[in-house]
Structures are given as C-alpha cells and as structure tokens.
Write an enzyme that holds these catalytic residues in place. Structure first.
Site, PDB file in Angstrom:
ATOM      1  N   ALA A  88       5.411  -8.972  -6.819  1.00  0.00           N
ATOM      2  CA  ALA A  88       4.352  -8.489  -6.920  1.00  0.00           C
ATOM      3  C   ALA A  88       3.840  -7.404  -7.020  1.00  0.00           C
ATOM      4  CB  ALA A  88       4.090  -8.204  -5.401  1.00  0.00           C
ATOM      5  N   THR A 135       2.836  -7.743   3.323  1.00  0.00           N
ATOM      6  CA  THR A 135       2.983  -6.974   4.213  1.00  0.00           C
ATOM      7  C   THR A 135       2.201  -6.409   4.532  1.00  0.00           C
ATOM      8  OG1 THR A 135       1.992  -4.792   3.388  1.00  0.00           O
ATOM      9  CG2 THR A 135       1.568  -6.225   2.264  1.00  0.00           C
ATOM     10  N   ASP A 136       2.519  -5.969   5.947  1.00  0.00           N
ATOM     11  CA  ASP A 136       1.829  -5.415   6.951  1.00  0.00           C
ATOM     12  C   ASP A 136       0.103  -4.905   6.987  1.00  0.00           C
ATOM     13  OD1 ASP A 136       2.213  -2.956   6.311  1.00  0.00           O
ATOM     14  OD2 ASP A 136       2.960  -2.475   8.080  1.00  0.00           O
ATOM     15  N   GLU A 137       0.185  -4.629   5.146  1.00  0.00           N
ATOM     16  CA  GLU A 137      -1.612  -3.567   4.793  1.00  0.00           C
ATOM     17  C   GLU A 137      -1.863  -4.874   4.893  1.00  0.00           C
ATOM     18  OE1 GLU A 137      -0.331  -1.104   1.716  1.00  0.00           O
ATOM     19  OE2 GLU A 137       1.537  -0.695   2.269  1.00  0.00           O
ATOM     20  N   TYR A 160      -4.714  -3.391  -3.843  1.00  0.00           N
ATOM     21  CA  TYR A 160      -3.129  -3.923  -3.280  1.00  0.00           C
ATOM     22  C   TYR A 160      -2.782  -5.198  -2.620  1.00  0.00           C
ATOM     23  CZ  TYR A 160       1.182  -4.546  -1.380  1.00  0.00           C
ATOM     24  OH  TYR A 160       2.905  -4.664  -0.387  1.00  0.00           O
ATOM     25  N   LYS A 164      -2.497  -8.748  -1.865  1.00  0.00           N
ATOM     26  CA  LYS A 164      -1.495  -9.199  -1.153  1.00  0.00           C
ATOM     27  C   LYS A 164      -2.407 -10.534   0.237  1.00  0.00           C
ATOM     28  CE  LYS A 164       2.525  -9.274  -0.915  1.00  0.00           C
ATOM     29  NZ  LYS A 164       3.419  -9.610  -1.922  1.00  0.00           N
ATOM     30  N   ASN A 189       6.331  -0.468   6.151  1.00  0.00           N
ATOM     31  CA  ASN A 189       6.769  -0.016   4.736  1.00  0.00           C
ATOM     32  C   ASN A 189       8.702  -0.136   4.779  1.00  0.00           C
ATOM     33  OD1 ASN A 189       3.940   0.651   4.928  1.00  0.00           O
ATOM     34  ND2 ASN A 189       5.199   2.068   3.708  1.00  0.00           N
ATOM     35  N   GLY A 293      -9.522   5.550   0.414  1.00  0.00           N
ATOM     36  CA  GLY A 293      -9.744   4.861   1.057  1.00  0.00           C
ATOM     37  C   GLY A 293      -8.713   4.309   1.494  1.00  0.00           C
TER      38      GLY A 293
HETATM   39  P1  NAD Z   1       8.618  -3.321  -5.877  1.00  0.00           P
HETATM   40  O1  NAD Z   1       8.191  -3.338  -6.744  1.00  0.00           O
HETATM   41  O2  NAD Z   1      10.210  -2.697  -6.371  1.00  0.00           O
HETATM   42  O3  NAD Z   1       9.150  -5.318  -7.085  1.00  0.00           O
HETATM   43  C1  NAD Z   1       8.652  -6.236  -7.067  1.00  0.00           C
HETATM   44  C2  NAD Z   1       9.180  -7.286  -8.752  1.00  0.00           C
HETATM   45  O4  NAD Z   1       8.521  -8.274  -9.150  1.00  0.00           O
HETATM   46  C3  NAD Z   1       9.748  -6.457  -9.863  1.00  0.00           C
HETATM   47  O5  NAD Z   1      10.764  -6.658  -9.579  1.00  0.00           O
HETATM   48  C4  NAD Z   1       9.501  -6.395 -10.719  1.00  0.00           C
HETATM   49  O6  NAD Z   1       9.663  -7.021 -12.339  1.00  0.00           O
HETATM   50  C5  NAD Z   1       8.758  -8.061  -9.922  1.00  0.00           C
HETATM   51  N1  NAD Z   1       7.612  -8.709 -10.979  1.00  0.00           N
HETATM   52  C6  NAD Z   1       6.478  -7.795 -10.846  1.00  0.00           C
HETATM   53  N2  NAD Z   1       5.060  -8.248 -11.706  1.00  0.00           N
HETATM   54  C7  NAD Z   1       6.010 -10.183 -12.043  1.00  0.00           C
HETATM   55  C8  NAD Z   1       5.514 -11.153 -12.384  1.00  0.00           C
HETATM   56  N3  NAD Z   1       4.329 -11.281 -12.933  1.00  0.00           N
HETATM   57  N4  NAD Z   1       6.469 -12.384 -12.526  1.00  0.00           N
HETATM   58  C9  NAD Z   1       7.711 -11.920 -12.428  1.00  0.00           C
HETATM   59  N5  NAD Z   1       8.045 -10.877 -11.831  1.00  0.00           N
HETATM   60  C10 NAD Z   1       7.518 -10.207 -11.270  1.00  0.00           C
HETATM   61  O7  NAD Z   1       8.196  -4.617  -4.905  1.00  0.00           O
HETATM   62  P2  NAD Z   1       9.093  -4.491  -3.321  1.00  0.00           P
HETATM   63  O8  NAD Z   1       8.885  -3.124  -3.075  1.00  0.00           O
HETATM   64  O9  NAD Z   1      10.680  -4.647  -3.855  1.00  0.00           O
HETATM   65  O10 NAD Z   1       8.523  -5.701  -2.500  1.00  0.00           O
HETATM   66  C11 NAD Z   1       8.941  -6.939  -2.916  1.00  0.00           C
HETATM   67  C12 NAD Z   1       7.398  -7.670  -2.045  1.00  0.00           C
HETATM   68  O11 NAD Z   1       8.198  -6.973  -0.927  1.00  0.00           O
HETATM   69  C13 NAD Z   1       6.801  -7.798  -2.530  1.00  0.00           C
HETATM   70  O12 NAD Z   1       5.969  -8.664  -2.474  1.00  0.00           O
HETATM   71  C14 NAD Z   1       5.498  -6.527  -1.484  1.00  0.00           C
HETATM   72  O13 NAD Z   1       4.390  -6.728  -0.985  1.00  0.00           O
HETATM   73  C15 NAD Z   1       6.148  -6.958  -0.595  1.00  0.00           C
HETATM   74  N6  NAD Z   1       6.141  -6.364   0.356  1.00  0.00           N
HETATM   75  C16 NAD Z   1       6.879  -5.036   0.660  1.00  0.00           C
HETATM   76  C17 NAD Z   1       7.458  -3.637   1.534  1.00  0.00           C
HETATM   77  C18 NAD Z   1       7.632  -2.575   1.104  1.00  0.00           C
HETATM   78  O14 NAD Z   1       7.532  -1.031   1.354  1.00  0.00           O
HETATM   79  N7  NAD Z   1       8.158  -2.745  -0.587  1.00  0.00           N
HETATM   80  C19 NAD Z   1       6.750  -3.474   2.791  1.00  0.00           C
HETATM   81  C20 NAD Z   1       6.186  -4.811   2.888  1.00  0.00           C
HETATM   82  C21 NAD Z   1       6.724  -5.838   2.108  1.00  0.00           C
HETATM   83  P1  TYD Z   2       4.006   5.180  -0.258  1.00  0.00           P
HETATM   84  O1  TYD Z   2       5.469   4.894  -0.200  1.00  0.00           O
HETATM   85  O2  TYD Z   2       2.706   4.706  -1.972  1.00  0.00           O
HETATM   86  O3  TYD Z   2       3.800   2.772   0.893  1.00  0.00           O
HETATM   87  P2  TYD Z   2       1.467   2.767   1.115  1.00  0.00           P
HETATM   88  O4  TYD Z   2       0.703   3.181   0.338  1.00  0.00           O
HETATM   89  O5  TYD Z   2       2.173   1.208   0.956  1.00  0.00           O
HETATM   90  O6  TYD Z   2       2.197   2.644   3.023  1.00  0.00           O
HETATM   91  O7  TYD Z   2       3.016   5.720   0.447  1.00  0.00           O
HETATM   92  C1  TYD Z   2       3.780   6.311   1.733  1.00  0.00           C
HETATM   93  C2  TYD Z   2       2.929   7.110   2.747  1.00  0.00           C
HETATM   94  O8  TYD Z   2       2.158   8.372   1.719  1.00  0.00           O
HETATM   95  C3  TYD Z   2       0.694   6.752   2.667  1.00  0.00           C
HETATM   96  O9  TYD Z   2       0.574   6.929   3.614  1.00  0.00           O
HETATM   97  C4  TYD Z   2       0.722   7.594   1.507  1.00  0.00           C
HETATM   98  C5  TYD Z   2       1.580   9.272   1.308  1.00  0.00           C
HETATM   99  N1  TYD Z   2       1.795   9.722   0.321  1.00  0.00           N
HETATM  100  C6  TYD Z   2       1.681  10.611  -0.076  1.00  0.00           C
HETATM  101  O10 TYD Z   2       1.324  12.087   0.926  1.00  0.00           O
HETATM  102  N2  TYD Z   2       2.198  11.322  -1.200  1.00  0.00           N
HETATM  103  C7  TYD Z   2       2.588  10.501  -2.504  1.00  0.00           C
HETATM  104  O11 TYD Z   2       3.355  10.968  -3.276  1.00  0.00           O
HETATM  105  C8  TYD Z   2       2.885   9.205  -1.878  1.00  0.00           C
HETATM  106  C9  TYD Z   2       3.292   8.781  -2.561  1.00  0.00           C
HETATM  107  C10 TYD Z   2       2.118   9.107  -0.798  1.00  0.00           C
END
Ligand code: NAD
Ligand code: TYD
Length: 354
Positions: A88, A135-137, A160, A164, A189, A293
C-alpha cells in the site's frame, strides 16, 4: 525439489510491517514457501530482509499490484494457496499531497489481487485464503472517549484512509458475492525497526540524533494507540491460521499516547542513550501548522482477538520504545541509506514552509 505445504504471496513484504511479517513467516514455517511481491517504491527496501534473503523457502519478485496481467501471471506461475496483502501507499501526509497514487495502489491494486485470486481459486476454494491487512484509520476520528470496535461504522477522512476503506469494502464484497475466503484485520499505529523515517517515531529519532527540529503538528494533542510491529506480525499469524473466514479482527496495543507526551518520552530516552543532558532534546520541539483534516484520536478495542484467539501485545510501550531507539542507533547505515536522495526532496517539500 523441495515440496511445500503452502505457497503464500506476501505483498509489500519489503516495507516496514511486510518485512517483519515475511521474516516471521519464513522463520516460523520452513514448510511454507513465502513469495514477497513488492514494487520497491521509496518505502520498499530489500535491505530490510537481508537476514532471510538466502533462505530456501523465500523468494522476492519485483512487481506492481496495479498491473492486472502481472498479478494474474504470478498466480499462474506460483499457484498461491494464500495471500497476505500489505502492499500500500501508507503515509497520510503523502496522500494529502498526491491522492491518486493511493487510489491506484490501495484500491485498484487490491481489486487486481482479488480478481486474480478469484479467477485462480474459484473452482475449489478449499485451503485458500485472502488476508487483507488494513488500518484503524478507516473508522475515522474518535473524541475524548470510546474505542473502535469491529462494528464501528466506517468514516475515513484522509485520502489514505478512504483508499484503505474502499479496499476493505471490496474484500468483503468478494466474500459475500463470490464466496472468496477472506479475512481482514484493522490495526493501530505500528512502531519498531525498519520503519521509513517519514512516520513520527523514526523521523523524530533521526532528527533528535542530528539535532534537527521536531515538527509537532498543531498542539501535539492528537492521540494514537501504538503497537510494537512484531506484535502485529504475531497477530497476523494467529488470524491467518485460526481466525474465522469472512471475519474482521481489530488489533491494538491498548496503549494510547498524546503525541506530545510520546515525543517528550522519546526525547528523554534519546538524551540518556546519547549521553546528553536531560532536557536537551526537548528544546528541539517546534510546533508547526497542523495536518489538514488531522484525526484527533484513534483507540482500538481488540477484545475480540484476545477472547477468541488468545492474542495480546507482548511488550509494554516503554520497553518497545527503548528497543526501537536502540535499533535505529545501532543501524545508522540503514537510516543514512534511506534518508538520502529522494527523501531529502520530500523532507524539504513537507516541512520547509510549515
Ligand atoms: P510501508 O509504506 O512501509 O510499505 C509498503 C510496501 O508496499 C513497500 O515495500 C512498497 O514498496 C510496497 N508497495 C507500494 N505500492 C506498491 C505497488 N503498487 N505494488 C507492489 N508493492 C507496492 O507500509 P507499512 O507501514 O509497512 O504498512 C503495510 C500495510 O499495513 C499497509 O497496507 C498499511 O495500510 C497497513 N497498516 C499500517 C500501519 C502502520 O502503522 N504503519 C498500521 C495499520 C495498518
Ligand atoms: P504518523 O506517524 O504519520 O501516523 P498516522 O498519521 O498514520 O497516525 O503520525 C502519527 C502522529 O504524529 C499523527 O497525529 C501526526 C503526528 N505527526 C507530527 O506531529 N509531526 C510529524 O512530523 C509527523 C510525521 C507526524
């Protein structure tokens, strides 16, 4: 030739959470063949998987999930039994700057994978599973109280989370309409090693280390529920194997933090680790223009997962954050590599005029 019990496609396996999931599955299930399908965008990095790349039950395939025919071909070649779909575009700020890529990868890409799975599996769904990681978002923003449950109505508010949410709806539609065996989890997160330093925790570790400003959005009063990434990987494993087909599971850390409190704790840990005077890193805090937002609060009720499948987080936050700081401080080359080139351009555009 080695025979495997199952062949599983993990999409996005070179990203943050995906690399932890791949490592977990490759090591825990030597009888499974794990095929990591990743486009290697800015967020995907094969360095994240150095320790498993030579394992016999692991293979990397560079491919874009938006390419429909490419996905069909991969199903033809590898005869997947299961998909764990993580690929994603994942960063809210980038989705505000350029929503279209999010719609393409998160929505269209998911549709392509669902179509490929349906086409190849429809004669016999037995033993097949499409697991969608979300995601919970998608649930929107909470006020001061309350928790997201699996029944909370969807109310996504960023490009985003909307993309999702759309993908979650598609996955459920393929279950109800075509009988495709699916599972979905919605997680809070994540934090831990290998996270790209555009997200709060690794960005701030990087900036504190380099004595750069810490850009806190708005007043820093937004609340997030943080989960250690390896606990997310273990939850995915349990849901993949034991969860009920057609069901959704919320995954959370039961660990809410106001951004500013988390940032202060991080500053303290960093002062200690870097041998700085206590309070020195806090001086880097700089309040900047709020995110458009900006969701106020996320908090997850993961009692279904705990009660039905026995999962709960293994770490308390203070412990997980220490481990995370240690990881980034012990892997300076990783941080240097990913923070050169395109990253610098992104950082300037994102923060220079805030
Ligand atoms: P990330 O951005 O670190 O990694 C995403 C990966 O997907 C990368 O390796 C990227 O190269 C690959 N990718 C992107 N577009 C692609 C495409 N078109 N084809 C093939 N590969 C592609 O993301 P993450 O934080 O590891 O999140 C992974 C999943 O978990 C996502 O679906 C996200 O919505 C979900 N998620 C993330 C969090 C979080 O806190 N990071 C929390 C809940 C759910
Ligand atoms: P982030 O790690 O981008 O995750 P998400 O927006 O998916 O929750 O951000 C976590 C929280 O931190 C969010 O409330 C936004 C805030 N934030 C900042 O205050 N400064 C920053 O530079 C970033 C990247 C996030």
């Amino acid at each position: 030739m080695e025979t495997y019990e199952k062949t599983i496609m993990v999409t996005g396996g070179a990203g943050f959470i995906g690399s932890h999931v791949v490592r977990f599955m490759v090591n825990k299930y030597p009888k499974y063949r794990i095929i990591n399908v990743d486009k290697l965008t800015y967020a995907g990095n094969l360095e994240n998987l150095r320790d498993v790349e030579d394992k016999l039950n692991y293979k990397f395939v560079k491919a874009d999930i938006v390419e429909d025919e490419e996905m069909q071909k991969l199903f033809d070649v590898y005869k997947f039994d299961g998909v764990i779909h993580l690929a994603a575009e994942s960063h809210v700020d980038r989705s505000i700057a350029s929503p279209t890529e999010f719609i393409m990868t998160n929505f269209v890409g998911t549709a392509n994978l669902l179509n490929a799975a349906k086409f190849h599996w429809q004669d016999d769904y037995k033993g097949k599973l499409f697991y969608h990681v979300s995601t919970d978002e998608v649930y929107g923003s909470l006020g001061e109280t309350g928790l997201f449950t699996e029944n909370t109505p969807y109310d996504p508010r960023s490009p985003y989370s909307a993309s999702k949410a759309g993908s979650d709806h598609l996955v459920r539609a393929y279950y109800h309409t075509f009988g495709l065996p699916v599972k979905i989890s919605n997680c809070s997160n994540n934090y831990g090693g290998y996270q790209f330093p555009e997200k709060l925790i690794p960005l701030f570790i990087h900036n504190i280390k380099n004595k750069k400003k810490l850009p806190v959005y708005g007043k820093g009063l937004n609340v997030r529920d943080w989960l250690y990434v390896e606990d997310h990987a273990s939850a995915i494993d349990i849901i993949f194997h034991k969860g009920k087909v057609g069901e959704t599971y919320n995954i959370g850390g039961n660990n809410e933090w106001k951004n500013i409190d988390l940032i202060r704790l991080l500053c303290k840990i960093m002062d200690r680790k870097l041998g700085r005077e206590l309070g020195e890193s806090e001086k880097l805090i700089s309040y900047v223009k709020d995110r458009a937002g900006h969701d106020l609060r996320y908090a997850i009720d993961s009692s279904k997962l705990k009660n039905e499948l026995g999962w709960s987080p293994s770490l308390v936050f203070e412990e997980g954050l220490e481990k995370t700081v240690d990881w980034y401080l012990n892997n300076p080359e990783w941080l240097e590599n990913v923070t050169s080139g395109d990253y610098l351009k992104y950082y300037e555009e994102q923060y220079l005029n805030r």
